[in-house]
Scaffold this motif. Structure first.
Motif, PDB file in Angstrom:
ATOM      1  N   GLN A   1      -2.467 -12.473  -1.544  1.00  0.00           N
ATOM      2  CA  GLN A   1      -2.658 -11.352  -0.629  1.00  0.00           C
ATOM      3  C   GLN A   1      -1.319 -10.975  -0.013  1.00  0.00           C
ATOM      4  O   GLN A   1      -0.477 -11.858   0.244  1.00  0.00           O
ATOM      5  N   PRO A   2      -1.099  -9.678   0.240  1.00  0.00           N
ATOM      6  CA  PRO A   2       0.082  -9.299   1.024  1.00  0.00           C
ATOM      7  C   PRO A   2       0.040  -9.995   2.379  1.00  0.00           C
ATOM      8  O   PRO A   2      -1.032 -10.175   2.958  1.00  0.00           O
ATOM      9  N   LEU A   3       1.196 -10.355   2.877  1.00  0.00           N
ATOM     10  CA  LEU A   3       1.241 -11.183   4.084  1.00  0.00           C
ATOM     11  C   LEU A   3       0.901 -10.390   5.347  1.00  0.00           C
ATOM     12  O   LEU A   3       0.179 -10.878   6.220  1.00  0.00           O
ATOM     13  N   THR A   4       1.417  -9.170   5.455  1.00  0.00           N
ATOM     14  CA  THR A   4       1.229  -8.356   6.654  1.00  0.00           C
ATOM     15  C   THR A   4       0.814  -6.933   6.259  1.00  0.00           C
ATOM     16  O   THR A   4       0.810  -6.573   5.084  1.00  0.00           O
ATOM     17  N   ARG A   5       0.509  -6.127   7.256  1.00  0.00           N
ATOM     18  CA  ARG A   5       0.192  -4.726   6.989  1.00  0.00           C
ATOM     19  C   ARG A   5       1.387  -3.980   6.395  1.00  0.00           C
ATOM     20  O   ARG A   5       1.228  -3.099   5.551  1.00  0.00           O
ATOM     21  N   LYS A   6       2.566  -4.344   6.826  1.00  0.00           N
ATOM     22  CA  LYS A   6       3.770  -3.727   6.268  1.00  0.00           C
ATOM     23  C   LYS A   6       3.906  -4.066   4.786  1.00  0.00           C
ATOM     24  O   LYS A   6       4.264  -3.211   3.960  1.00  0.00           O
ATOM     25  N   ASP A   7       3.619  -5.317   4.424  1.00  0.00           N
ATOM     26  CA  ASP A   7       3.672  -5.723   3.018  1.00  0.00           C
ATOM     27  C   ASP A   7       2.640  -4.960   2.186  1.00  0.00           C
ATOM     28  O   ASP A   7       2.914  -4.551   1.053  1.00  0.00           O
ATOM     29  N   THR A   8       1.447  -4.771   2.759  1.00  0.00           N
ATOM     30  CA  THR A   8       0.419  -3.987   2.074  1.00  0.00           C
ATOM     31  C   THR A   8       0.892  -2.561   1.849  1.00  0.00           C
ATOM     32  O   THR A   8       0.688  -1.978   0.777  1.00  0.00           O
ATOM     33  N   GLN A   9       1.550  -1.983   2.842  1.00  0.00           N
ATOM     34  CA  GLN A   9       2.050  -0.612   2.736  1.00  0.00           C
ATOM     35  C   GLN A   9       3.097  -0.500   1.623  1.00  0.00           C
ATOM     36  O   GLN A   9       3.091   0.454   0.841  1.00  0.00           O
ATOM     37  N   ILE A  10       3.982  -1.488   1.523  1.00  0.00           N
ATOM     38  CA  ILE A  10       5.015  -1.458   0.480  1.00  0.00           C
ATOM     39  C   ILE A  10       4.381  -1.593  -0.901  1.00  0.00           C
ATOM     40  O   ILE A  10       4.752  -0.878  -1.846  1.00  0.00           O
ATOM     41  N   MET A  11       3.409  -2.498  -1.024  1.00  0.00           N
ATOM     42  CA  MET A  11       2.741  -2.664  -2.308  1.00  0.00           C
ATOM     43  C   MET A  11       2.039  -1.377  -2.725  1.00  0.00           C
ATOM     44  O   MET A  11       2.108  -0.964  -3.896  1.00  0.00           O
ATOM     45  N   LYS A  12       1.399  -0.716  -1.783  1.00  0.00           N
ATOM     46  CA  LYS A  12       0.700   0.529  -2.111  1.00  0.00           C
ATOM     47  C   LYS A  12       1.696   1.617  -2.495  1.00  0.00           C
ATOM     48  O   LYS A  12       1.428   2.447  -3.371  1.00  0.00           O
ATOM     49  N   GLU A  13       2.858   1.612  -1.880  1.00  0.00           N
ATOM     50  CA  GLU A  13       3.906   2.575  -2.237  1.00  0.00           C
ATOM     51  C   GLU A  13       4.360   2.366  -3.678  1.00  0.00           C
ATOM     52  O   GLU A  13       4.616   3.331  -4.407  1.00  0.00           O
ATOM     53  N   ILE A  14       4.456   1.103  -4.097  1.00  0.00           N
ATOM     54  CA  ILE A  14       4.839   0.792  -5.477  1.00  0.00           C
ATOM     55  C   ILE A  14       3.860   1.425  -6.452  1.00  0.00           C
ATOM     56  O   ILE A  14       4.248   1.893  -7.532  1.00  0.00           O
ATOM     57  N   TYR A  15       2.591   1.469  -6.075  1.00  0.00           N
ATOM     58  CA  TYR A  15       1.544   2.042  -6.927  1.00  0.00           C
ATOM     59  C   TYR A  15       1.280   3.522  -6.630  1.00  0.00           C
ATOM     60  O   TYR A  15       0.199   4.023  -6.929  1.00  0.00           O
ATOM     61  N   GLY A  16       2.268   4.201  -6.068  1.00  0.00           N
ATOM     62  CA  GLY A  16       2.110   5.637  -5.836  1.00  0.00           C
ATOM     63  C   GLY A  16       1.063   5.957  -4.800  1.00  0.00           C
ATOM     64  O   GLY A  16       0.408   7.004  -4.869  1.00  0.00           O
ATOM     65  N   ASN A  17       0.864   5.027  -3.844  1.00  0.00           N
ATOM     66  CA  ASN A  17      -0.089   5.189  -2.740  1.00  0.00           C
ATOM     67  C   ASN A  17      -1.537   5.285  -3.199  1.00  0.00           C
ATOM     68  O   ASN A  17      -2.379   5.908  -2.531  1.00  0.00           O
ATOM     69  N   SER A  18      -1.833   4.664  -4.344  1.00  0.00           N
ATOM     70  CA  SER A  18      -3.207   4.627  -4.844  1.00  0.00           C
ATOM     71  C   SER A  18      -3.425   3.304  -5.574  1.00  0.00           C
ATOM     72  O   SER A  18      -2.708   2.999  -6.531  1.00  0.00           O
ATOM     73  N   TRP A  19      -4.385   2.502  -5.131  1.00  0.00           N
ATOM     74  CA  TRP A  19      -4.625   1.204  -5.761  1.00  0.00           C
ATOM     75  C   TRP A  19      -5.023   1.380  -7.225  1.00  0.00           C
ATOM     76  O   TRP A  19      -5.732   2.314  -7.572  1.00  0.00           O
ATOM     77  N   SER A  20      -4.576   0.475  -8.052  1.00  0.00           N
ATOM     78  CA  SER A  20      -4.759   0.642  -9.502  1.00  0.00           C
ATOM     79  C   SER A  20      -4.824  -0.714 -10.195  1.00  0.00           C
ATOM     80  O   SER A  20      -4.198  -1.684  -9.760  1.00  0.00           O
ATOM     81  N   TRP A  21      -5.556  -0.753 -11.316  1.00  0.00           N
ATOM     82  CA  TRP A  21      -5.594  -1.945 -12.152  1.00  0.00           C
ATOM     83  C   TRP A  21      -4.388  -2.027 -13.084  1.00  0.00           C
ATOM     84  O   TRP A  21      -4.250  -2.998 -13.844  1.00  0.00           O
ATOM     85  N   LYS A  22      -3.532  -1.043 -13.061  1.00  0.00           N
ATOM     86  CA  LYS A  22      -2.389  -1.039 -13.971  1.00  0.00           C
ATOM     87  C   LYS A  22      -1.472  -2.230 -13.689  1.00  0.00           C
ATOM     88  O   LYS A  22      -1.249  -2.604 -12.540  1.00  0.00           O
TER      89      LYS A  22
END
Length: 303
Positions: free
Chosen positions: A103-124
């Motif tokens: 799991q991402p550690l913090t909300r900021k980490d979650t935000q960065i991960m989502k940015e990597i995926y173009g702001n949309s969660w994906s199975w890619k």
């Protein structure tokens, strides 16, 4: 140069790269810019002849899952670095015997991960580096929250990180796309690709489309098409999933120079829905490298 590169490279390595770049600039008589565009514009495709010289300095070690398990005990925290964008975030391992459930550690980490995926969660799947105890390990992640989670991080569940030899919980088999991404993260994908037969090249092409991976896509194409990568990138943005409807009718003995492979594919595009159609891939064998490449333009109709 990417911010991530400065974070994970030693000073000596950085100096060696900068000296190489300076020599290249002097020899070519023109300035050289590395990754001057935003990550969202690049989408993983190299516009610079030196991007992959830089990238080679931070490929990860391709360690088998049996060895990685001891390096990533329960609830250990570590850094995940996306190979294509250079963006990084922190995670905690929460479970996983066949691969790492994190799991991402913090909300900021979650935000960065989502940015990597173009702001949309994906199975890619994406090629990543796992940085733990100053060791870089080649790995692959997907970007879809699922299952349970236990951190206050704005991430509804956990996601999976795979390594060389790891398997899925459900099928107990290695995931082929995760395996390719691990090879990419270790810098071994090009070598692996060079040994592929023409049918495997078409499979790699389909995987590249499904994962929106231009680096992987350009590996399958002959030079005339690699020069059109900017146009192909735009077409890939519209693509959904592509799959073979029927298996290849493989020849027992491959021809020396060229091969036509008819393939019935089922594709899904956001604005057109599902479509089943037959395509003919023409592949040629490069006389210098001896590797198979896609020459025909019929595949462009997929996009």
């Amino acid at each position: 140069m990417k911010t991530m590169t400065l974070e994970v490279m030693g000073l000596k390595t950085q100096l060696n790269i900068m000296i190489s770049i300076l020599i290249f600039t002097l020899l070519m008589g023109r300035p050289l810019v590395i990754n001057a565009k935003e990550p969202q514009e690049l989408q993983g495709f190299s516009y610079s002849p030196f991007e992959y010289i830089v990238r080679e300095q931070y490929y990860g070690d391709m360690l088998p899952w049996e060895d990685v398990r001891s390096l990533l005990p329960h609830k250990v925290k570590f850094q995940v670095i996306d190979l294509d964008t250079g963006l990084s975030f922190r995670v905690q391992k929460r479970a996983g015997n066949q691969h790492a459930d994190v799991q991402p550690l913090t909300r900021k980490d979650t935000q960065i991960m989502k940015e990597i995926y173009g702001n949309s969660w994906s199975w890619k799947r994406r090629a990543i580096l796992v940085n733990t105890n100053d060791r870089m390990i080649a790995a692959s992640m997907h970007g879809m929250p699922h299952g349970g989670g236990g951190l206050s991080n704005g991430f509804p569940g956990h996601f999976c990180i795979h390594f060389a030899g790891s398997i899925t919980h459900r099928t107990k088999n290695s995931d082929p796309t995760h395996r390719l991404m691990v090879l990419k993260a270790s810098g071994k994908l090009a070598e692996y690709r060079n040994e592929m037969n023409p049918y495997e090249i078409i499979d790699l092409f389909i995987t590249a489309i499904n994962q929106s991976d231009p680096y992987m896509l350009q590996m399958t194409l002959s030079e005339p098409h690699t020069l059109q990568m900017a146009a192909i990138l735009k077409r890939m943005d519209r693509m959904g999933m592509v799959s073979k409807h029927t298996s290849f009718k493989k020849l027992k003995k491959l021809p020396i120079v060229a091969l036509e492979v008819p393939v019935e594919l089922q594709s899904y595009q956001r604005d057109q829905g599902k479509e089943r159609k037959s395509y003919t891939f023409i592949l040629t064998r490069d006389v210098i490298t001896n590797r198979w490449e896609i020459l025909s333009e019929d595949f462009l109709n997929l996009m």
